[in-house]
Design an enzyme around this catalytic site. Sequence first.
Site, PDB file in Angstrom:
ATOM      1  N   LYS A 288       0.700  -1.520   0.167  1.00  0.00           N
ATOM      2  CA  LYS A 288      -0.105   0.420  -0.061  1.00  0.00           C
ATOM      3  C   LYS A 288       0.951   1.312  -0.073  1.00  0.00           C
ATOM      4  O   LYS A 288       0.252   2.113  -0.232  1.00  0.00           O
ATOM      5  CB  LYS A 288      -0.702  -0.154   1.706  1.00  0.00           C
ATOM      6  CG  LYS A 288      -2.522  -1.176   0.971  1.00  0.00           C
ATOM      7  CD  LYS A 288      -2.898  -0.130   0.493  1.00  0.00           C
ATOM      8  CE  LYS A 288      -4.447  -1.215   0.503  1.00  0.00           C
ATOM      9  NZ  LYS A 288      -5.930  -0.134   0.029  1.00  0.00           N
TER      10      LYS A 288
ATOM     11  N   ASP B  77      -7.899   0.114   7.086  1.00  0.00           N
ATOM     12  CA  ASP B  77      -8.248  -1.095   7.569  1.00  0.00           C
ATOM     13  C   ASP B  77      -6.593  -1.304   7.613  1.00  0.00           C
ATOM     14  O   ASP B  77      -6.746  -2.839   8.936  1.00  0.00           O
ATOM     15  CB  ASP B  77      -8.936  -2.474   6.315  1.00  0.00           C
ATOM     16  CG  ASP B  77     -10.220  -2.100   6.385  1.00  0.00           C
ATOM     17  OD1 ASP B  77     -10.868  -1.940   6.951  1.00  0.00           O
ATOM     18  OD2 ASP B  77     -10.597  -1.741   4.940  1.00  0.00           O
TER      19      ASP B  77
END
EC number: 4.3.1.15
Length: 398
Positions: free
Chosen positions: A77, A120
Amino acid sequence: MSVFSLKIDIADNKFFNGETSPLFSQSQAKLARQFHQKIAGYRPTPLCALDDLANLFGVKKILVKDESKRFGLNAFKMLGGAYAIAQLLCEKYHLDIETLSFEHLKNAIGEKMTFATTTDGNHGRGVAWAAQQLGQNAVIYMPKGSAQERVDAILNLGAECIVTDMNYDDTVRLTMQHAQQHGWEVVQDTAWEGYTKIPTWIMQGYATLADEAVEQMREMGVTPTHVLLQAGVGAMAGGVLGYLVDVYSPQNLHSIIVEPDKADCIYRSGVKGDIVNVGGDMATIMAGLACGEPNPLGWEILRNCATQFISCQDSVAALGMRVLGNPYGNDPRIISGESGAVGLGVLAAVHYHPQRQSLMEKLALNKDAVVLVISTEGDTDVKHYREVVWEGKHAVAP
């Protein structure tokens, strides 16, 4: 061989038109990768050939991109968060990202800024890492039920971390409210009306992993026929697919978008041909995919260029974790988390399914198939990883 049936709902994309996007082209991916290459510690993550497993499953090649090796962060990410923050700062300070390194960017910043996001786990960790590297602040919001290990990983990077009592999508809205009140910059990987520039940069940053994979496949002398991409809001799936279809063409790449059945907003959108949101708790072990509202930028590419959409139960991801962690034959071992392993889990679930042959035909999997899978994360929640892989949590039921 054991035979068991796991839920794998497959929907053909009836709205496929093959229209690509200049925002997620090879040239944009090259620009992002050039930036990432200038960050200390950069190296391409491994592309692992699971040749023995491919032979067992009846395909030519299974290639797994192992993003657990990305900058020591155990997930891909940061490629999006760091690139978006860099683009944002270059725009603010009138700098040229093509000639600038991460270190030079840090020295050029004349004030403390705060970057806020909802996560998340992995996206927020990437934003926190980028903010720390640049000497800036980060405030990270997480939905209810977030694993403490993922919270601690963010706190250890010097960021503030707030776990809400809301689901992911409602937490995004809360983050926006707080950012407006405090004057923070929101670095979110989903888009909405009036907020598209930063999520576009994030998606372009994700394409670095695809550019690496294409280069690695060329070195192996193979061309993918299939790619399985997992989706939460669809930012990674859209950014990576946009790049891959620019390289290979939408018609020559069988692309399959995979989601948990408790948060299958892309699957439902694919069936309808328009955005469908999913609400509620979205209780799934695939925490990184527990998102109920598609990113409109990603959705457009997926609607135009994806071949099929899959909605599957949690046991499919758990099966993928176990197969990757306990390799077949001489294949390398890959530690893959819940959200990372679901693509490989689909291949394994098809192999063991009582209707294996019809599912293989449905997915166009055969002895000539070269399948690319992205393991987007490692064991970002070690406790749960061991519960699944060691203790048999979310086991299959023959």
